[in-house]
Write a protein that holds these residues in place. Sequence first.
Motif, PDB file in Angstrom:
ATOM      1  N   GLN A 153      68.495 134.673 178.984  1.00  0.00           N
ATOM      2  CA  GLN A 153      69.434 134.837 179.949  1.00  0.00           C
ATOM      3  C   GLN A 153      70.474 135.694 179.625  1.00  0.00           C
ATOM      4  N   VAL A 154      71.341 136.342 180.436  1.00  0.00           N
ATOM      5  CA  VAL A 154      72.271 137.411 179.760  1.00  0.00           C
ATOM      6  C   VAL A 154      73.573 137.129 180.029  1.00  0.00           C
ATOM      7  N   GLY A 193      76.953 142.283 172.085  1.00  0.00           N
ATOM      8  CA  GLY A 193      75.772 142.656 171.472  1.00  0.00           C
ATOM      9  C   GLY A 193      75.167 141.283 170.598  1.00  0.00           C
ATOM     10  N   GLY A 194      74.004 141.534 170.477  1.00  0.00           N
ATOM     11  CA  GLY A 194      73.274 140.339 169.850  1.00  0.00           C
ATOM     12  C   GLY A 194      72.815 139.393 170.917  1.00  0.00           C
ATOM     13  N   ALA A 195      72.531 138.103 170.126  1.00  0.00           N
ATOM     14  CA  ALA A 195      72.015 137.163 170.775  1.00  0.00           C
ATOM     15  C   ALA A 195      72.318 135.700 170.237  1.00  0.00           C
ATOM     16  N   PHE A 226      72.247 141.808 176.712  1.00  0.00           N
ATOM     17  CA  PHE A 226      71.609 142.842 177.374  1.00  0.00           C
ATOM     18  C   PHE A 226      70.023 141.961 177.922  1.00  0.00           C
ATOM     19  N   GLU A 227      69.809 142.677 178.983  1.00  0.00           N
ATOM     20  CA  GLU A 227      68.397 142.012 179.307  1.00  0.00           C
ATOM     21  C   GLU A 227      67.113 142.399 178.107  1.00  0.00           C
ATOM     22  N   MET A 228      66.579 141.405 177.850  1.00  0.00           N
ATOM     23  CA  MET A 228      65.469 141.500 176.852  1.00  0.00           C
ATOM     24  C   MET A 228      63.882 141.658 177.386  1.00  0.00           C
ATOM     25  N   THR A 229      63.395 142.880 177.068  1.00  0.00           N
ATOM     26  CA  THR A 229      62.100 143.041 177.526  1.00  0.00           C
ATOM     27  C   THR A 229      60.921 142.148 177.102  1.00  0.00           C
ATOM     28  N   ASP A 230      59.848 142.071 177.901  1.00  0.00           N
ATOM     29  CA  ASP A 230      58.684 141.345 177.344  1.00  0.00           C
ATOM     30  C   ASP A 230      58.448 141.363 175.767  1.00  0.00           C
ATOM     31  N   VAL A 231      58.234 142.615 175.663  1.00  0.00           N
ATOM     32  CA  VAL A 231      57.874 142.655 174.039  1.00  0.00           C
ATOM     33  C   VAL A 231      58.939 142.103 173.112  1.00  0.00           C
ATOM     34  N   GLN A 232      60.070 142.091 173.520  1.00  0.00           N
ATOM     35  CA  GLN A 232      61.346 141.635 172.605  1.00  0.00           C
ATOM     36  C   GLN A 232      61.109 140.215 172.592  1.00  0.00           C
ATOM     37  N   GLN A 233      60.918 139.375 173.841  1.00  0.00           N
ATOM     38  CA  GLN A 233      60.715 138.210 173.886  1.00  0.00           C
ATOM     39  C   GLN A 233      59.780 137.664 173.179  1.00  0.00           C
TER      40      GLN A 233
END
Length: 178
Positions: free
Chosen positions: A143-144, A150-152, A116-123
């Motif tokens: 990238q998505v 799920g996960g990364a 899923f798209e990561m927010t700036d805070v998560q990045q």
Amino acid sequence: MAELTTVARPYAKAAFAHAQEKGQLAEWSAQLALAAALAGDAEFTAYLTRPSMTVEQQTGAFFTAAGDQLSADGRNFVAFVAQNKRLAALPAIAEIFEQMKADAERTADVQVTSAFEMTDVQQQALAGQLAARLGRKVTVNAQVDSSLIGGAIIRTGDLVIDASVRGKLAKLSATLNS
């Protein structure tokens, strides 16, 4: 590929030593990226590798294509590579140069593929964790890929961290099948 890397390494080391001595790592990085792009273009390579082309003609065509984006030292470097019939090694030279530059500057480019798209805070949080683990300044390229479920998956250099659901399911399946 291993042979091309072996051929490219001394050129990359020489370019890096020269650029570092002159304090021009960023300039050389840009010049080598341009040279690598030109040498990696299939049509341009086909043109340069015609049997009728002399080294001088190859070098002239390369400089014409590069325009004024190569410095005098950059032109000398490309001419030297061309004289040794190693223009095909320019992409590998640029890649090795970038690795050496990242090591010298203590930086790392991290490719994060998430479900899923990561927010700036998560990045930023991920960059902070990776910077602590790697001991380097980290730049995150996200990238998505929804097929991860799920996960990364995190990649930097030769380090791969697969924290995806798809990866865990594949590992579980392999364990059950063995």
